[in-house]
Design an enzyme around this catalytic site. Structure first.
Site, PDB file in Angstrom:
ATOM      1  N   LYS A   1       0.855  -1.188   0.000  1.00 22.29           N
ATOM      2  CA  LYS A   1       0.000   0.000   0.000  1.00 22.29           C
ATOM      3  C   LYS A   1       0.896   1.245   0.000  1.00 22.29           C
ATOM      4  CE  LYS A   1      -3.925   2.050   2.533  1.00 22.29           C
ATOM      5  NZ  LYS A   1      -4.879   1.880   3.652  1.00 22.29           N
TER       6      LYS A   1
ATOM      7  N   SER B   1      -9.881   2.107   2.717  1.00 23.08           N
ATOM      8  CA  SER B   1      -8.946   2.863   1.911  1.00 23.08           C
ATOM      9  C   SER B   1      -7.930   2.007   1.163  1.00 23.08           C
ATOM     10  CB  SER B   1      -8.201   3.858   2.788  1.00 23.08           C
ATOM     11  OG  SER B   1      -7.344   3.186   3.693  1.00 23.08           O
TER      12      SER B   1
ATOM     13  N   SER C   1     -10.317  -0.254   6.874  1.00 21.89           N
ATOM     14  CA  SER C   1      -9.680  -0.075   5.566  1.00 21.89           C
ATOM     15  C   SER C   1      -8.981  -1.302   4.993  1.00 21.89           C
ATOM     16  CB  SER C   1      -8.670   1.078   5.618  1.00 21.89           C
ATOM     17  OG  SER C   1      -9.348   2.304   5.603  1.00 21.89           O
TER      18      SER C   1
END
Lengths: 494, 95
Positions: free
Chosen positions: A74, A152, A176
């Site tokens: 990420k 997210s 997330s």
């Protein structure tokens, strides 16, 4: 088409059926050919250098389960010398000068980082639509209807679901990791707060943020988590607890396991079809010998309100560092220092980030601290106490991960509060700091995946993964690959 | 609770953000909606409840007062928008 797991890649590498260089090249090609916008940046050279290094180590007789296995990171994790944007314009040109502990731990185990995945700006969002780098396409979208991957960690979820990487890292402040895992038919684990170091992971809400794995299976999640965790003196809230191997309890029997179903997780707002699918999953557990009982978390309705004080308050403080002085974006023209700060931040941050910074600034402003932040922290205690009470009679808790399935891009974006409801079931575990998972539990009549949410007591990740793995041994939801997944050469080669 | 334009303006200034006059209404109504959500907190009696700052109620660790990080000034300033002779450059603040 079938999924390719870390466990399989690990075995293939070990048996010499495939090299890390071949695997890495294959995934880099897939990323290059994909149209999901799952990645913000890819450093091919760096990935191939690490792959070559891993191959050399294996040739030298070194062995570690994930040595040479490529995964996606990420774009919230700093990697020395690599662009790290956190989904924001304000960090568009930011080349991190150091590496996040979680990433360096993984690199020490020989994991190869393929690239950095797309995400909601500063991890604030549930659809990946707040990213400065564009929307991400959920690989489960049908023709003509583009669905969001969740957020997210939406890029990470899409990347694994589309088989652009066999696994990815995510971070979870309010859901997330788990919500995008549910939307993209993956296994996602949010460990106990403090398990994974926050050093080098760009901060959103420091008392809630936690990194974790996003994979196809619980076994893979255990393998990846093994390489991520560990005490870190550079993170003041890192837990100093003995290391454990999360794969050792996977095959334990769950006969006699006490599963609690909090009635608050099955109330108003939950799509009936999802409720039915969750009931079916719970029945499966019953047939594996688990005992099911209804329990109550009476304060869970307060989780969303207290989260939307605590998270924005901590974010407004954390994000004050973005001022255009030491790194990141600086506005072109300005008259004085305050003007420079203000223009830099106004041009560099997107709308959702601005909203949350402003809510946080308001909640922390003079005269409001007790009414907002302190009050929210007291409610946080009540929410945590509820969990302590139910864990006296239950080993784990279960419910749906999300109240609905993946939605169309644009459908929630003009109502922030409606978007926040996505995380209504996931937030309580963040507030209490508990480990939690979302695992694949079936599909709606529209063909969209849903997630079963499992919450375990503090530090019981091994139990959590054991419970998830036992379900995956008797079901095949996790093996179903998305219609938008990449064509498969790796498996054939391997 | 509904925030008026002036309050939105004050919050924006606290956060070092510019909100265009044309956007004040939109921000005001969005922020008010969030605060309305948050208002549910008020209904709960929390007297005698200790605020929870950390899931394990851990206190911050102390470490030995020793240098653990070497000087990396050049490396860190290489990514600064504007620096010179080891200093970060900003607009003049003192006449």
């Amino acid at each position: 088409m079938t999924i390719i797991t870390l466990a399989q890649l690990s075995a293939d590498l070990d048996a010499g059926k495939v090299s890390s260089t071949e695997l890495t090249q294959e995934y880099l090609q897939r990323i290059d050919a994909s149209e999901h916008n799952a990645f913000i940046s890819v450093d091919q050279e760096l990935a191939l250098t690490r792959a070559k290094d891993a191959d050399a180590k294996r040739a030298n007789g070194e062995s570690s389960p994930l040595l040479g296995v490529p995964i996606a990171q990420k774009d919230i994790f700093c990697i020395d010398g690599t662009q790290t944007t956190c989904g924001s314009k304000i960090l568009e040109n930011f080349i991190a000068p150091y590496t996040a502990t979680v990433v360096s731990n993984m690199h020490d185990h020989g994991v190869v980082s393929l690239g950095k995945t797309n995400m909601d700006e500063f991890a604030m969002g549930s659809s990946n639509e707040t990213s400065h780098y564009g929307n991400v396409v959920n690989p489960w979208s049908s023709k003509g209807a583009t669905l969001v991957p969740g957020g997210s960690s939406g890029g990470s979820a899409a990347a694994v679901s589309a088989q652009l990487a066999p696994a990815a890292t995510g971070t979870d402040t309010g859901g997330s990791i788990r919500q995008p895992a549910a939307f993209c038919n993956l296994t996602g684990i949010k460990p106990s707060y403090g398990r994974c170091s926050r050093y080098g992971m760009i901060a959103f809400a420091s008392s809630l943020d936690q990194a974790g794995p996003m994979t196809h299976t619980a076994e893979d999640a255990a393998m990846l988590l093994n390489t991520m965790v560990g005490f870190d003196s550079k993170d003041s809230t890192s837990l100093d607890v003995p290391a454990e191997d999360y794969t050792t309890q996977l095959n334990d029997s769950i006969e006699g396991l006490n599963i609690g179903l909090p009635k608050e997780f099955f109330g108003e707002g939950l799509k009936p079809e999802i409720a039915t699918l969750i009931e079916r999953a719970v029945k499966e557990y019953e047939s594996l010998g688990a005992n099911i009982k209804e329990v109550s978390l009476p304060n869970s309705h307060l989780a969303l309100p207290s989260y939307y004080v605590i998270a924005p308050a901590e974010a407004s403080s954390n994000l004050s560092r973005f001022d255009g002085v030491r790194y990141g974006y600086r506005t072109e023209e300005y008259t004085d220092l305050v003007d420079m700060y203000t223009k830099t931040r106004s041009e560099g941050f997107g709308d959702e980030v601005k909203r949350r910074i402003m809510i946080g600034a308001y909640a922390l402003s003079s005269g409001y601290y007790d009414a907002y932040y302190s009050k929210a922290q007291k409610l946080r205690r009540l929410i945590a106490n509820d969990f302590n009470d139910v864990f006296k009679e239950c080993d784990v808790l279960m419910g749906p991960t999300t109240p609905s399935t993946a939605f169309s891009a644009g459908s929630n974006s003009d109502d922030p509060v409606a978007m926040y409801l996505n995380d209504i079931y996931t937030i309580p575990a963040n507030l209490a700091g508990l480990p939690a998972a979302s695992i694949q539990a079936g599909f709606t009549s529209a063909g969209l995946p849903i997630g079963l949410h499992i919450i375990a007591p503090y530090l019981q990740e091994s139990k959590l993964l054991n419970v998830a793995h036992q379900y995956q041994k008797v079901t095949d939801w996790h093996t179903l690959s998305a219609p938008g997944a990449s064509a498969h050469n790796v498996g054939e080669k391997a | 609770m509904a925030l008026d334009n002036e309050t939105v303006h004050i919050i924006a200034r606290l956060a070092r953000l510019n909100i265009d006059d044309s956007e004040l209404e939109k921000y005001g109504s969005e922020l008010s909606n969030i605060l309305n959500l948050v208002e549910q907190m008020e209904a709960v009696d929390t007297s005698g409840v200790e605020p929870m700052t950390h899931p394990f109620d851990a206190t911050l660790r102390m470490r030995a007062d020793e240098i653990s990080e070497g000087n990396q000034r050049e490396k860190f300033q290489a990514i600064a928008p504007s620096s010179e002779n080891g200093l970060y450059l900003v607009p003049k603040v003192i006449d």
